[in-house]
Each structure stands twice: as structure tokens, then as C-alpha cells.
Design an enzyme around this catalytic site. Structure first.
Site, PDB file in Angstrom:
ATOM      1  N   PRO A  65       0.846  -1.200   0.000  1.00 15.66           N
ATOM      2  CA  PRO A  65       0.000   0.000   0.000  1.00 15.66           C
ATOM      3  C   PRO A  65       0.878   1.246   0.000  1.00 15.66           C
ATOM      4  CG  PRO A  65       0.061  -0.987   2.192  1.00 15.66           C
ATOM      5  CD  PRO A  65       0.778  -1.924   1.278  1.00 15.66           C
ATOM      6  N   GLN A 119      -6.207  -1.271   3.427  1.00 13.35           N
ATOM      7  CA  GLN A 119      -5.428  -0.879   4.599  1.00 13.35           C
ATOM      8  C   GLN A 119      -6.076   0.312   5.306  1.00 13.35           C
ATOM      9  OE1 GLN A 119      -1.504   1.268   4.730  1.00 13.35           O
ATOM     10  NE2 GLN A 119      -0.759  -0.711   5.490  1.00 13.35           N
ATOM     11  N   CYS A 149       3.799   2.978   8.803  1.00 12.76           N
ATOM     12  CA  CYS A 149       4.062   4.141   7.955  1.00 12.76           C
ATOM     13  C   CYS A 149       4.793   5.229   8.740  1.00 12.76           C
ATOM     14  CB  CYS A 149       2.749   4.688   7.399  1.00 12.76           C
ATOM     15  SG  CYS A 149       3.001   6.065   6.244  1.00 12.76           S
ATOM     16  N   LYS A 190       0.534  -4.623   9.220  1.00 12.28           N
ATOM     17  CA  LYS A 190       1.772  -4.270   8.535  1.00 12.28           C
ATOM     18  C   LYS A 190       2.571  -3.369   9.466  1.00 12.28           C
ATOM     19  CE  LYS A 190       3.755  -2.701   4.175  1.00 12.28           C
ATOM     20  NZ  LYS A 190       4.776  -1.789   4.714  1.00 12.28           N
ATOM     21  N   HIS A 223       8.015  -4.712   7.269  1.00  6.32           N
ATOM     22  CA  HIS A 223       9.101  -3.987   6.607  1.00  6.32           C
ATOM     23  C   HIS A 223      10.319  -4.149   7.500  1.00  6.32           C
ATOM     24  CE1 HIS A 223      10.433  -0.214   4.190  1.00  6.32           C
ATOM     25  NE2 HIS A 223      11.475  -0.888   4.612  1.00  6.32           N
ATOM     26  N   ASN A 263       8.842  -7.395   3.637  1.00  6.74           N
ATOM     27  CA  ASN A 263       8.764  -6.167   2.858  1.00  6.74           C
ATOM     28  C   ASN A 263      10.043  -5.371   3.097  1.00  6.74           C
ATOM     29  OD1 ASN A 263       7.180  -2.990   3.234  1.00  6.74           O
ATOM     30  ND2 ASN A 263       7.645  -3.958   1.291  1.00  6.74           N
ATOM     31  N   GLY A 264      10.496  -4.666   2.055  1.00  6.25           N
ATOM     32  CA  GLY A 264      11.660  -3.813   2.199  1.00  6.25           C
ATOM     33  C   GLY A 264      12.877  -4.342   1.465  1.00  6.25           C
ATOM     34  N   GLY A 265      13.331  -3.598   0.456  1.00  6.35           N
ATOM     35  CA  GLY A 265      14.570  -3.936  -0.228  1.00  6.35           C
ATOM     36  C   GLY A 265      14.456  -4.975  -1.319  1.00  6.35           C
ATOM     37  N   GLY A 303       7.207  -2.856  -3.070  1.00  4.33           N
ATOM     38  CA  GLY A 303       6.605  -1.530  -3.060  1.00  4.33           C
ATOM     39  C   GLY A 303       6.878  -0.741  -4.321  1.00  4.33           C
TER      40      GLY A 303
END
Length: 441
Positions: A65, A119, A149, A190, A223, A263-265, A303
Site C-alpha cells: 500500500p 489498509q 508508515c 503491517k 518492513h 517487505n523492504g529492499g 513496493g
């Protein structure tokens, strides 16, 4: 199967109504006969309704999201690229749905966008419960609570987003209220791996324990970076704090009954598959079934790469990740014209202002396709040509007619191409940080 157009989902639906919807391929044929998406297939883990809509798709791959990016129009393009990838809405603040009665504006979506998650952002169990009840009426497959976030539009306003990680018991109360208000809809979280100085594995372990033991949440999308609420911009919070993938494997070890998505990278499908197969094998070793103690992460969320390079990231997702026999998009030319038929029908569908400005505008509807030729020959020239065409064209089809000749024909007509050999995949060489030793509590 019955034909349902993308405009046929103006408001809430019940689960039984949702199951009578159709595939992307049938929807595209109704809008103009494109062969994009015409070769559908399902995997052994996917069931299909009598109308052809895939359901119960495992959340192996999802698009994160992203505020100002993952709107209904981008999601439509993404679904034309992958029938199985899970899609997420932009974060919607709970109070927005409670005090603004135009729910369709925020929640309505074409039925072919399943599987889809909404979300929500908030920190009050009562208002989140009310918002979840509204969301449930629209037939979303999942409702996700934003606890990650770092934007000052979120974490600094009303104490939600990443700031929620500092109050795990409150997160549990919120998730419990959401589940009670939306029975039958999975509630997920998340989050980050830590916030400010609360960044130890013990703190992360306690957060997961408190939330899972005091609410129905069984799936955490994480993340794998900490978040600094003060001192870093949202962009820096996505890039500066170090990634700690090993923490997710430690969480899976300590909570084997829960699901964890990374999540992330992760920027490519090769990296996504490597992350899901680890702990797996080195290249050339025989793949064997894992037992419960060896089970890795449940899925991967990508993302901005999925938005900035939609063709490169999503066009082979169904075959590379979900094991489908084919991918829905035959080539970029057919895909773009199929999306244009959708977009042309949406121009001004929300309203036309007294000055003639249409909402959504042609420019808004064009935004999702601008990364379609990223890293391709003449891709930048095409974007410049599109920008110029938008000043006088009335439809996206007209924009494409006037600009696609900038792109070489072989690029336009090239079929989706897998960028890696799954049988030769070496997990830790593809994603070196996977090899780090998981921490202990």
C-alpha cells in the site's frame, strides 16, 4: 460465464455477489476484445469460482500500500499484469470513512481486482471497528492495520502508523475490534521491526506475541527496517535504516503457527522467490519439501519497484511466483491499449467541475503507465512525448496512438520474459542478507 464490466461494482457487495464476478480476460474482451489475459490458469493452491474468478490465492506476492500511488487505477493495471498478486489500497484513515459518506469514492473497485486488501489507519478501537464494518460491505478479502508508515502525514497525526508499535496492547484491541466488526474477513498487521529506541529483537518478539495472543491476527507483513519518527524523511526511512531479514526467520522460528511476509529492499521477482525459498538450497541441490521447523516466510511484498517498473516486476509474477502455466499480458502494446479502454471509460466519472476539469482526469489515469518502459530504449523520450500529448489529447487511446511509435516495435511486442532460472537459483547469492544468523530472544 456472465459478463461483468469494470464499471459494475459501484458500491458494497456481499461475499456471495463477489463470487459471481469474472476474470480479467473476460472483462477485457467485453471492453474491446484484447487478447491480454486470455490465457488464464490456476495453481493447485488456487480455487476458481464458476464465473472464473480465482479465489483463495495464497499471499505469496503482494504490492505494498502506497499513498498517492496504489489507487484503483494503478491496481487495475497491476491486475492486468498479474491475476494472482495481492493488491492493497492506499491507506485510508478510519475517520475518513466515518465522517465522509461518499464511501464509494474510497472503497469501490472493479471485481477483477480480487484478491485485494484494504489498509486502514487509526488508533481507536471503536472508530477502527466502525470503519472495518464499512470496508467489509465492499467485499475486500482482507483488512490490514497500518503500524508501519513513517510519514508525518500519519505517524505525527493522531499517533498511528509506525507509532502504534510502541503500544502493542492497543494494536491488539484495535485488531480485535476490527475482526468483530467484519466477521469472516482476515485482519492483518503491517509493521516495522522497531521504532526509535525500541529496536531490539526482544521488543519485536513482544509486539508479535502481544498482538497475536490478544487478537485474531495470524499474519504480519513486516518492513524489515526500524523506523525513526524524528530525524528521517519518509524516503530516508525506506532506505537508511539497515535491513534485518534474519529477524523474520527468527520470528517464524519462535512463532511457527503464525505467517510472516517480508517487505523492504526486494526489487525483483528473483529476489522475492529466493526469499521465500530460504532456508532452501544452493544452486544445483535437489529441492526437498520442508518440515514445519524449516518453514520459511509466507510471502513477499514489493513496493515502489512494482509501481516504477510494473512490466519488469509483475508481468511474469503468475508463472514465476504462483506456478501458473501462463501470464495474462501478452505484450506491452496490447496491455496498454487494454488499460486505455478502461481509463477512457473512467475520465470524469466522479465529477466534472464548473470549469470543465474532469475527475479523474486523463493525466491521473495516465500516471500508472508512465513506468511501463523504464530502462528500455527511448523510454524517457516516450514519457516526454506522453507529457506533450496530454496537453491536447482527450483520451488515453489518443495519447497512445500519438506516442507509441517512439518505442521500438520489438520492445512493444516482446512477450514477458522470466529474468532467472528457478532451478539454478541460489538463495543467499541472490539475497546475501538472508544468510545472517537469526537472533535469539
Amino acid at each position: 460465464p456472465a459478463v461483468v464490466s469494470v464499471a459494475s461494482h459501484p458500491g458494497p457487495s456481499t461475499p456471495s455477489k463477489r463470487l459471481k464476478t469474472m476474470t480479467v480476460a473476460n472483462s477485457m474482451r467485453e471492453r474491446g476484445g484484447s487478447s491480454v489475459g486470455a490465457t488464464a490458469s490456476t495453481t493447485s493452491t488456487t480455487s476458481t469460482t464458476s464465473a472464473g474468478l480465482t479465489t483463495n490465492v495464497p499471499q505469496l506476492l503482494s504490492v505494498a500500500p502506497m499513498m498517492d500511488y496504489t489507487d484503483v487505477h494503478y491496481r487495475q493495471l497491476a491486475r492486468m499484469l498479474s491475476r494472482n498478486t495481492w493488491l492493497y489500497t492506499e491507506m485510508i484513515v478510519d475517520s475518513t470513512l466515518i465522517f465522509n459518506q461518499d464511501h464509494d469514492r474510497f472503497l469501490s473497485f472493479p471485481p477483477e481486482q480480487h484478491p485485494i486488501s484494504c489498509q486502514l489507519g487509526g488508533s481507536n478501537p471503536e472508530t477502527l471497528g466502525k470503519a472495518a464494518a464499512i470496508v467489509a460491505k465492499y467485499g475486500y478479502d482482507e483488512i490490514n492495520l497500518n503500524c508501519g508508515c513513517p510519514s508525518d502525514r500519519v505517524a505525527g497525526s493522531g499517533c498511528f502508523g509506525a507509532a502504534m508499535m510502541l503500544e502493542p496492547k492497543l494494536v491488539a484491541e484495535c485488531c480485535k475490534a476490527m475482526a468483530e466488526a467484519a466477521p469472516g474477513v482476515e485482519i492483518t498487521v503491517k509493521c516495522r521491526i522497531g521504532v526509535d529506541d525500541e529496536d531490539s529483537y526482544d521488543s519485536m518478539h513482544a509486539f508479535v506475541r502481544d498482538v497475536s495472543e490478544n487478537s485474531p491476527v495470524t499474519h504480519f507483513i513486516i518492513h524489515a527496517r526500524k523506523c525513526l519518527l524524528n530525524g528521517l524523511s519518509p524516503h530516508q526511512n525506506r532506505t537508511v535504516p539497515p535491513l534485518r531479514y534474519e529477524w523474520l526467520f527468527a520470528l517464524k522460528r519462535d512463532f511457527p503457527h503464525l505467517k510472516f511476509s517480508l517487505n523492504g529492499g526486494i526489487l525483483t521477482l528473483e529476489e522475492a522467490v529466493a526469499s521465500m525459498e530460504y532456508p532452501g538450497r544452493a544452486a544445483g541441490e535437489e529441492r526437498v519439501a520442508r518440515d514445519a521447523s524449516q518453514e520459511g516466510i509466507h510471502g513477499v511484498m514489493i513496493g515502489r519497484a512494482a509501481y516504477g517498473e510494473p512490466w519488469h516486476v509483475l508481468s511474469t509474477a503468475d508463472t514465476d511466483v504462483f506456478g501458473a502455466a501462463a501470464n495474462p499480458a501478452a505484450n506491452r502494446k496490447e496491455l496498454l491499449y487494454a488499460y486505455a479502454r478502461y481509463a477512457d471509460g473512467k475520465i470524469g466519472s466522479l465529477c466534472v467541475k464548473p470549469d470543465g476539469h474532469k475527475m479523474p482526469s486523463l493525466r491521473t489515469l495516465t500516471k500508472p503507465i508512465l513506468g511501463m518502459f523504464t530502462k528500455e530504449p527511448r523510454g524517457k523520450k516516450w514519457r516526454a512525448a506522453v507529457d506533450a500529448a496530454l496537453r491536447h489529447c482527450e483520451t488515453l487511446t489518443e495519447v497512445l496512438d500519438k506516442t507509441l511509435d517512439v518505442i521500438p516495435e520489438d520492445v512493444l511486442m516482446r512477450e514477458p520474459q522470466t529474468g532467472f532460472d528457478r532451478e539454478a537459483l541460489d538463495c543467499t547469492r541472490t539475497v546475501p542478507s538472508l544468510a545472517r544468523r537469526p537472533p535469539a530472544v
